[in-house]
Motif scaffolding. Structure first.
Motif, PDB file in Angstrom:
ATOM      1  N   VAL A   1     -67.682  21.747 -25.608  1.00 58.13           N
ATOM      2  CA  VAL A   1     -67.603  22.906 -24.708  1.00 58.13           C
ATOM      3  C   VAL A   1     -68.323  22.584 -23.404  1.00 58.13           C
ATOM      4  O   VAL A   1     -67.806  22.802 -22.306  1.00 58.13           O
ATOM      5  N   HIS A   2     -69.538  22.026 -23.515  1.00 50.95           N
ATOM      6  CA  HIS A   2     -70.338  21.715 -22.322  1.00 50.95           C
ATOM      7  C   HIS A   2     -69.696  20.597 -21.501  1.00 50.95           C
ATOM      8  O   HIS A   2     -69.725  20.641 -20.264  1.00 50.95           O
ATOM      9  N   SER A   3     -69.102  19.614 -22.179  1.00 54.72           N
ATOM     10  CA  SER A   3     -68.470  18.514 -21.439  1.00 54.72           C
ATOM     11  C   SER A   3     -67.215  18.990 -20.704  1.00 54.72           C
ATOM     12  O   SER A   3     -66.932  18.542 -19.590  1.00 54.72           O
ATOM     13  N   ILE A   4     -66.466  19.937 -21.323  1.00 55.28           N
ATOM     14  CA  ILE A   4     -65.268  20.486 -20.657  1.00 55.28           C
ATOM     15  C   ILE A   4     -65.678  21.307 -19.436  1.00 55.28           C
ATOM     16  O   ILE A   4     -65.100  21.169 -18.352  1.00 55.28           O
ATOM     17  N   ILE A   5     -66.694  22.154 -19.601  1.00 54.02           N
ATOM     18  CA  ILE A   5     -67.158  23.009 -18.496  1.00 54.02           C
ATOM     19  C   ILE A   5     -67.674  22.161 -17.333  1.00 54.02           C
ATOM     20  O   ILE A   5     -67.478  22.487 -16.169  1.00 54.02           O
ATOM     21  N   GLY A   6     -68.306  21.041 -17.662  1.00 52.22           N
ATOM     22  CA  GLY A   6     -68.853  20.165 -16.618  1.00 52.22           C
ATOM     23  C   GLY A   6     -67.815  19.250 -15.993  1.00 52.22           C
ATOM     24  O   GLY A   6     -68.122  18.512 -15.048  1.00 52.22           O
ATOM     25  N   GLY A   7     -66.570  19.281 -16.499  1.00 54.87           N
ATOM     26  CA  GLY A   7     -65.507  18.425 -15.969  1.00 54.87           C
ATOM     27  C   GLY A   7     -65.099  18.819 -14.560  1.00 54.87           C
ATOM     28  O   GLY A   7     -65.294  19.960 -14.123  1.00 54.87           O
ATOM     29  N   LYS A   8     -64.502  17.875 -13.852  1.00 57.23           N
ATOM     30  CA  LYS A   8     -64.151  18.068 -12.439  1.00 57.23           C
ATOM     31  C   LYS A   8     -63.165  19.216 -12.244  1.00 57.23           C
ATOM     32  O   LYS A   8     -63.336  20.056 -11.352  1.00 57.23           O
ATOM     33  N   VAL A   9     -62.123  19.283 -13.089  1.00 58.28           N
ATOM     34  CA  VAL A   9     -61.088  20.308 -12.935  1.00 58.28           C
ATOM     35  C   VAL A   9     -61.640  21.692 -13.285  1.00 58.28           C
ATOM     36  O   VAL A   9     -61.405  22.676 -12.581  1.00 58.28           O
ATOM     37  N   ALA A  10     -62.430  21.759 -14.377  1.00 60.06           N
ATOM     38  CA  ALA A  10     -62.952  23.051 -14.849  1.00 60.06           C
ATOM     39  C   ALA A  10     -63.956  23.655 -13.873  1.00 60.06           C
ATOM     40  O   ALA A  10     -64.104  24.880 -13.810  1.00 60.06           O
ATOM     41  N   LEU A  11     -64.648  22.813 -13.111  1.00 64.69           N
ATOM     42  CA  LEU A  11     -65.647  23.318 -12.155  1.00 64.69           C
ATOM     43  C   LEU A  11     -65.030  24.253 -11.115  1.00 64.69           C
ATOM     44  O   LEU A  11     -65.704  25.133 -10.571  1.00 64.69           O
ATOM     45  N   ARG A  12     -63.739  24.065 -10.828  1.00 58.88           N
ATOM     46  CA  ARG A  12     -63.043  24.936  -9.862  1.00 58.88           C
ATOM     47  C   ARG A  12     -62.963  26.372 -10.367  1.00 58.88           C
ATOM     48  O   ARG A  12     -62.824  27.306  -9.585  1.00 58.88           O
ATOM     49  N   TYR A  13     -63.045  26.551 -11.688  1.00 64.02           N
ATOM     50  CA  TYR A  13     -62.872  27.881 -12.269  1.00 64.02           C
ATOM     51  C   TYR A  13     -64.191  28.455 -12.785  1.00 64.02           C
ATOM     52  O   TYR A  13     -64.186  29.387 -13.597  1.00 64.02           O
TER      53      TYR A  13
END
Length: 430
Positions: free
Chosen positions: A273-285
């Motif tokens: 969950v934390h790695s997805i949230i910290g991802g480049k694409v997810a940061l936009r949201y």
């Protein structure tokens, strides 16, 4: 500006429309509305005037949408039907769909939007505009679904499917079958929802499926797999959905991302969950929606019921308003409560129910009901002594393997007897 303008306003707007825009920029909206109304009030068959009225109609709709004036928007649509009868059918279809869609940005006007849609469908029947009627009926099915009018939605869907199959309009057929799947899912009829989704995918394979429609199909597939507790497959569908919506800059990308995070939480993979949230694409949201899922993930990782309840109370709108997330988190809370209760009662052979309730900080009656359910589900062995208000826990009974051994022995004897019988038959033949 609506997509209609990009297609229909290739030529520069007239002086009056430019003036209306200037008034709009200066927040003199009364003057803006008056100019647009004066343009629409003109009676002329001149091509230039018709184009000007077309632009004025769309822009006045945008003004009403931005000012959140649903009744005025509805009256404008009703009064413009005579004008729409005088322009090309393709333009009329695009205009009506655009104007009806403006209601979506105005809160608390769903019943009015349904009424306007119904009236527009009746007008289409009178004018014999079949394709526009079917397009508006598809929109009406979605509005019924949003307004929880499921039976009306199913009835209209059945009628639409007959017409579309006869006309072989695959694109609209996919949309209607997808809506049917969503309605059946809302009614908790999962077999019918899966069947409708399979039909939609079959129809989609026969045509070019636009990215947003493909993403919507993947979203529904993910939701149905999540309902079946197959979170791994659901995650892969939600990932495809997220990529589809994200590539088209669609607002639903956030919802797909939330569902992705939900699947990881349900799979007990909080680190992901934390790695997805910290991802480049997810940061936009990044925002309250994603923060809510992060808080739930942390509460689940800590196995802390209080933290979990705090997250649900803090992010009520983000977590409780979505039926998919709400139902999955209810199951997660139930699992978390069971794990906490098992951990608390583990050292005891007899313990007061009030003491357990105090440990988990929940009402005694709720804890007693949960313990009763767990005993019936054989989560542990014990009984509730309601007279004394106690829970009596028994040791795990040793499994008697005599029955299994006897069955296995009989199977082996059967094999030996069958083999001897076969050899005897063969010896007689020779």
């Amino acid at each position: 500006m609506a997509t209609l303008l990009s297609a229909s306003s290739q030529q520069a707007p007239t002086e009056r429309l430019r003036q209306a825009e200037e008034y709009g920029k200066g927040n003199n909206l009364d003057q803006t509305i008056a100019i647009y109304k004066s343009v629409l009030a003109e009676v002329s068959d001149n091509e230039e005037t018709l184009r000007e009225k077309e632009l004025a109609l769309t822009r006045l709709g945008e003004v009403y949408r931005d000012l959140k004036l649903p009744q005025e928007l509805a009256d404008m649509i009703r009064s413009s039907r005579l004008f729409m009868s005088s322009i090309a059918k393709a333009k009329t279809a695009k205009l009506i769909r655009t104007l009806v869609d403006f209601f979506s940005d105005i809160p608390n006007c769903l019943p009015l939007q349904i009424d306007v849609c119904k009236e527009s469908i009746e007008w289409c029947v009178q004018e014999k505009r079949i394709f526009l009627k079917q397009s508006l009926e598809t929109r009406l099915v979605a509005l019924y679904l949003e307004n929880k009018m499921y039976h009306e939605s199913l009835n209209l869907t059945a009628q639409l499917l007959k017409e579309l199959k006869r006309l072989d309009d695959k694109m609209m057929l996919v949309e209607v079958q997808l809506l049917e799947s969503r309605v059946c899912h809302a009614l908790r009829n999962f077999p019918k929802a899966r069947a409708a989704l399979t039909s939609a995918r079959t129809s989609a394979n026969a045509i070019y499926c636009p990215p947003l429609l493909q993403a919507a199909l993947d979203m529904q597939s993910g939701i149905l797999h999540a309902e079946e507790k197959d979170y791994k497959t659901a995650y892969s569908y939600f990932f495809e959905t997220f990529e589809g919506f994200s590539s088209q800059e669609d607002a639903k990308a956030v919802l797909a991302l939330k569902y992705m995070l939900l699947c990881k939480i349900m799979l007990n993979l909080t680190e992901d969950v934390h790695s997805i949230i910290g991802g480049k694409v997810a940061l936009r949201y990044a925002g309250s929606e994603i923060e809510a899922m992060k808080t739930v993930a942390n509460a689940h990782q800590n196995r802390d019921l209080q933290e979990f309840e705090t997250a649900l109370a803090t992010y009520t709108e983000e977590l409780n308003n979505d039926p998919i997330i709400r139902s999955q988190l209810a199951a997660l809370y139930d699992t978390l409560l069971e794990q906490n209760l098992v951990r608390i009662i583990e050292p005891f052979s007899r313990v007061e129910i009030s003491h357990i309730a105090g440990m988990v900080k929940l009402p005694t009656q709720q804890v007693e009901a949960k313990l009763s359910q767990m005993i019936l589900d054989k989560a542990f062995h014990g009984i509730l002594d309601q007279g004394a208000g106690c829970l009596i826990i028994f040791d795990e009974p040793e499994e008697d393997k005599t029955y299994e051994s006897a069955i296995e022995t009989l199977k082996q004897v059967d094999k030996v007897v069958s083999s001897l019988y076969q050899k005897t038959i063969e010896s007689w033949k020779t």
